[in-house]
Design a protein around this motif. Structure first.
Motif, PDB file in Angstrom:
ATOM      1  N   THR A   1      39.645 -45.197 -31.418  1.00  0.00           N
ATOM      2  CA  THR A   1      38.649 -44.197 -31.830  1.00  0.00           C
ATOM      3  C   THR A   1      37.437 -44.858 -32.462  1.00  0.00           C
ATOM      4  N   GLN A   2      37.665 -45.787 -33.375  1.00  0.00           N
ATOM      5  CA  GLN A   2      36.557 -46.480 -34.040  1.00  0.00           C
ATOM      6  C   GLN A   2      35.673 -47.203 -33.031  1.00  0.00           C
ATOM      7  N   GLN A   3      36.293 -47.854 -32.061  1.00  0.00           N
ATOM      8  CA  GLN A   3      35.515 -48.627 -31.101  1.00  0.00           C
ATOM      9  C   GLN A   3      34.761 -47.722 -30.128  1.00  0.00           C
ATOM     10  N   LEU A   4      35.352 -46.581 -29.765  1.00  0.00           N
ATOM     11  CA  LEU A   4      34.625 -45.621 -28.939  1.00  0.00           C
ATOM     12  C   LEU A   4      33.378 -45.114 -29.664  1.00  0.00           C
ATOM     13  N   ILE A   5      33.533 -44.813 -30.949  1.00  0.00           N
ATOM     14  CA  ILE A   5      32.403 -44.338 -31.747  1.00  0.00           C
ATOM     15  C   ILE A   5      31.321 -45.412 -31.823  1.00  0.00           C
ATOM     16  N   GLN A   6      31.737 -46.667 -32.045  1.00  0.00           N
ATOM     17  CA  GLN A   6      30.783 -47.766 -32.123  1.00  0.00           C
ATOM     18  C   GLN A   6      30.032 -47.962 -30.805  1.00  0.00           C
ATOM     19  N   GLN A   7      30.686 -47.622 -29.704  1.00  0.00           N
ATOM     20  CA  GLN A   7      30.062 -47.747 -28.389  1.00  0.00           C
ATOM     21  C   GLN A   7      29.159 -46.556 -28.056  1.00  0.00           C
ATOM     22  N   GLY A   8      29.127 -45.580 -28.956  1.00  0.00           N
ATOM     23  CA  GLY A   8      28.275 -44.423 -28.742  1.00  0.00           C
ATOM     24  C   GLY A   8      28.872 -43.342 -27.867  1.00  0.00           C
ATOM     25  N   GLU A   9      30.179 -43.410 -27.626  1.00  0.00           N
ATOM     26  CA  GLU A   9      30.845 -42.404 -26.812  1.00  0.00           C
ATOM     27  C   GLU A   9      31.054 -41.126 -27.631  1.00  0.00           C
ATOM     28  N   PRO A  10      30.879 -39.960 -27.036  1.00  0.00           N
ATOM     29  CA  PRO A  10      31.229 -38.716 -27.734  1.00  0.00           C
ATOM     30  C   PRO A  10      32.749 -38.594 -27.824  1.00  0.00           C
ATOM     31  N   VAL A  11      33.243 -38.417 -29.022  1.00  0.00           N
ATOM     32  CA  VAL A  11      34.685 -38.463 -29.262  1.00  0.00           C
ATOM     33  C   VAL A  11      35.164 -37.193 -29.952  1.00  0.00           C
ATOM     34  N   ARG A  12      36.303 -36.698 -29.493  1.00  0.00           N
ATOM     35  CA  ARG A  12      37.024 -35.627 -30.164  1.00  0.00           C
ATOM     36  C   ARG A  12      38.434 -36.143 -30.437  1.00  0.00           C
ATOM     37  N   VAL A  13      38.943 -35.933 -31.639  1.00  0.00           N
ATOM     38  CA  VAL A  13      40.286 -36.392 -31.980  1.00  0.00           C
ATOM     39  C   VAL A  13      41.213 -35.196 -32.157  1.00  0.00           C
ATOM     40  N   LEU A  14      42.407 -35.326 -31.613  1.00  0.00           N
ATOM     41  CA  LEU A  14      43.441 -34.313 -31.796  1.00  0.00           C
ATOM     42  C   LEU A  14      44.229 -34.675 -33.042  1.00  0.00           C
ATOM     43  N   VAL A  15      44.183 -33.819 -34.047  1.00  0.00           N
ATOM     44  CA  VAL A  15      44.798 -34.122 -35.338  1.00  0.00           C
ATOM     45  C   VAL A  15      45.667 -32.955 -35.771  1.00  0.00           C
ATOM     46  N   ARG A  16      46.865 -33.259 -36.224  1.00  0.00           N
ATOM     47  CA  ARG A  16      47.723 -32.198 -36.751  1.00  0.00           C
ATOM     48  C   ARG A  16      47.114 -31.642 -38.044  1.00  0.00           C
ATOM     49  N   PRO A  17      47.297 -30.360 -38.309  1.00  0.00           N
ATOM     50  CA  PRO A  17      46.671 -29.744 -39.492  1.00  0.00           C
ATOM     51  C   PRO A  17      47.037 -30.424 -40.811  1.00  0.00           C
ATOM     52  N   ASP A  18      48.215 -31.043 -40.877  1.00  0.00           N
ATOM     53  CA  ASP A  18      48.643 -31.681 -42.126  1.00  0.00           C
ATOM     54  C   ASP A  18      48.274 -33.159 -42.186  1.00  0.00           C
ATOM     55  N   ALA A  19      47.481 -33.643 -41.213  1.00  0.00           N
ATOM     56  CA  ALA A  19      47.177 -35.075 -41.182  1.00  0.00           C
ATOM     57  C   ALA A  19      45.708 -35.340 -40.881  1.00  0.00           C
ATOM     58  N   VAL A  20      44.837 -34.488 -41.364  1.00  0.00           N
ATOM     59  CA  VAL A  20      43.409 -34.649 -41.092  1.00  0.00           C
ATOM     60  C   VAL A  20      42.875 -35.897 -41.792  1.00  0.00           C
ATOM     61  N   GLY A  21      42.141 -36.719 -41.061  1.00  0.00           N
ATOM     62  CA  GLY A  21      41.547 -37.922 -41.638  1.00  0.00           C
ATOM     63  C   GLY A  21      40.037 -37.837 -41.595  1.00  0.00           C
ATOM     64  N   ASN A  22      39.388 -38.877 -42.070  1.00  0.00           N
ATOM     65  CA  ASN A  22      37.924 -38.936 -42.066  1.00  0.00           C
ATOM     66  C   ASN A  22      37.464 -39.789 -40.890  1.00  0.00           C
ATOM     67  N   PHE A  23      36.913 -39.156 -39.863  1.00  0.00           N
ATOM     68  CA  PHE A  23      36.518 -39.870 -38.659  1.00  0.00           C
ATOM     69  C   PHE A  23      35.008 -40.007 -38.530  1.00  0.00           C
ATOM     70  N   GLY A  24      34.276 -39.564 -39.519  1.00  0.00           N
ATOM     71  CA  GLY A  24      32.826 -39.690 -39.482  1.00  0.00           C
ATOM     72  C   GLY A  24      32.162 -38.434 -38.962  1.00  0.00           C
ATOM     73  N   PRO A  25      30.877 -38.300 -39.227  1.00  0.00           N
ATOM     74  CA  PRO A  25      30.155 -37.059 -38.929  1.00  0.00           C
ATOM     75  C   PRO A  25      29.927 -36.801 -37.448  1.00  0.00           C
ATOM     76  N   THR A  26      30.025 -37.833 -36.605  1.00  0.00           N
ATOM     77  CA  THR A  26      29.741 -37.635 -35.181  1.00  0.00           C
ATOM     78  C   THR A  26      30.982 -37.289 -34.370  1.00  0.00           C
ATOM     79  N   THR A  27      32.153 -37.301 -35.002  1.00  0.00           N
ATOM     80  CA  THR A  27      33.407 -37.090 -34.285  1.00  0.00           C
ATOM     81  C   THR A  27      33.896 -35.654 -34.440  1.00  0.00           C
ATOM     82  N   GLU A  28      34.184 -35.007 -33.336  1.00  0.00           N
ATOM     83  CA  GLU A  28      34.766 -33.674 -33.384  1.00  0.00           C
ATOM     84  C   GLU A  28      36.259 -33.773 -33.717  1.00  0.00           C
ATOM     85  N   VAL A  29      36.744 -32.815 -34.480  1.00  0.00           N
ATOM     86  CA  VAL A  29      38.159 -32.763 -34.824  1.00  0.00           C
ATOM     87  C   VAL A  29      38.762 -31.497 -34.242  1.00  0.00           C
ATOM     88  N   ALA A  30      39.785 -31.666 -33.418  1.00  0.00           N
ATOM     89  CA  ALA A  30      40.515 -30.530 -32.854  1.00  0.00           C
ATOM     90  C   ALA A  30      41.878 -30.476 -33.517  1.00  0.00           C
TER      91      ALA A  30
END
Length: 285
Positions: free
Chosen positions: A16-45
């Motif tokens: 995920t970090q490397q995709l973001i660094q490459q400028g790719e649009p990223v969405r992460v699938l995260v369980r409701p009890d395990a939300v992390g900080n992925f930065g302002p450009t990353t969508e969280v599902a």
């Protein structure tokens, strides 16, 4: 848009970090009890592999899915059956239903629907289901991880000055691989025609036995490392049963891998155990 499942784990997080660094649009699938900080450009599902409806929503508008999700570090309702088998099937089906174009599945070397190891069996069945999905797919099959098993079995005890416990003689040779190398192959495969509808087996640049691993740590530390052995089939006090089973299995075969051609095709320079230690382990002596 690229959906990453397993982004809160070590490998998924690195991808995920490397995709973001490459400028790719990223969405992460995260369980409701395990939300992390992925930065302002990353969508969280918010979703769960055990919840098919949440996966359909997460896959909407997605061009590619990369999943590293597995049950090995979880517990409770998250089992090999519910996550590695049915959960991955749910994700494949959701991606296919939403017409996702590319699906990359992080499997394991030895994955086989006929395997006697439940985890490898589940991964093998996922690979088979993915190949029948109609999507362009890639299955990445890493050998044993340096970061996890090697550091857990040998690195932890060696660094702390306690004895290393090996199951069996420790003379079988395997191409242990760094998580960073698996991430690099995954990212290279994402846009590679060579990886389309292919199984990509990934190992490190040097086949090593467990005895070789111990010797590398001795060289790195500049001191001897005590080794104790436990015969195959006997319990190992203080070692999780899953690890004992894996070490026992690894004593029944060798898995050396010549990665020269793969390294050239995907542009990845493999990381040796000594290079891994030099880069990640600090203040030893």
């Amino acid at each position: 848009m690229i959906l990453v499942a397993g982004a809160t784990g070590k490998l998924g997080g690195l991808i995920t970090q490397q995709l973001i660094q490459q400028g790719e649009p990223v969405r992460v699938l995260v369980r409701p009890d395990a939300v992390g900080n992925f930065g302002p450009t990353t969508e969280v599902a918010l979703g769960d592999l055990k919840d098919p409806a949440s996966l359909r929503e997460a896959c909407k508008g997605v061009d590619a899915v990369i999943t590293t999700a597995n049950s090995t570090a979880r517990g409770g309702a998250d089992t090999i059956e519910s996550v590695d088998l049915m959960g991955n099937r749910n994700l494949v089906d959701a991606a296919a239903a939403e017409r996702v174009g590319r699906f990359i599945f992080i499997s394991s070397l030895g994955a086989d629907p006929a395997s006697t190891m439940p985890l490898l069996q589940a991964k093998g069945e996922t690979e088979m289901h993915l190949a029948e999905s109609g999507m362009v797919w890639t299955s990445i099959q890493p050998n044993v991880y340096i970061d996890l098993l090697v550091m857990g079995v040998v690195g932890g005890p060696a660094l702390s000055g306690t004895p290393v416990t090996l199951v069996g003689s420790g003379e079988r040779r395997h191409s242990f691989v760094a998580v960073s190398d698996v991430a690099a192959y995954t990212l290279a495969a994402l846009h590679s025609r060579a990886s389309e509808n292919q199984t990509v087996r990934v190992g490190g640049p040097e086949p090593l036995s467990w005895r070789d691993v111990v010797a590398t740590f001795e060289q790195f530390l500049g001191r001897p490392v005590e080794v104790r052995t436990v015969p195959l089939g006997e319990p190992v006090p203080g070692m999780p049963e899953f690890i004992v089973q894996l070490l026992t299995a690894l004593e029944t075969y060798d898995s050396p891998m010549d990665m020269t051609g793969m390294a050239e095709t995907y542009g990845v320079k493999g990381t040796s155990l000594r290079e891994f230690l030099d880069a990640t382990v600090q203040h030893v002596g």
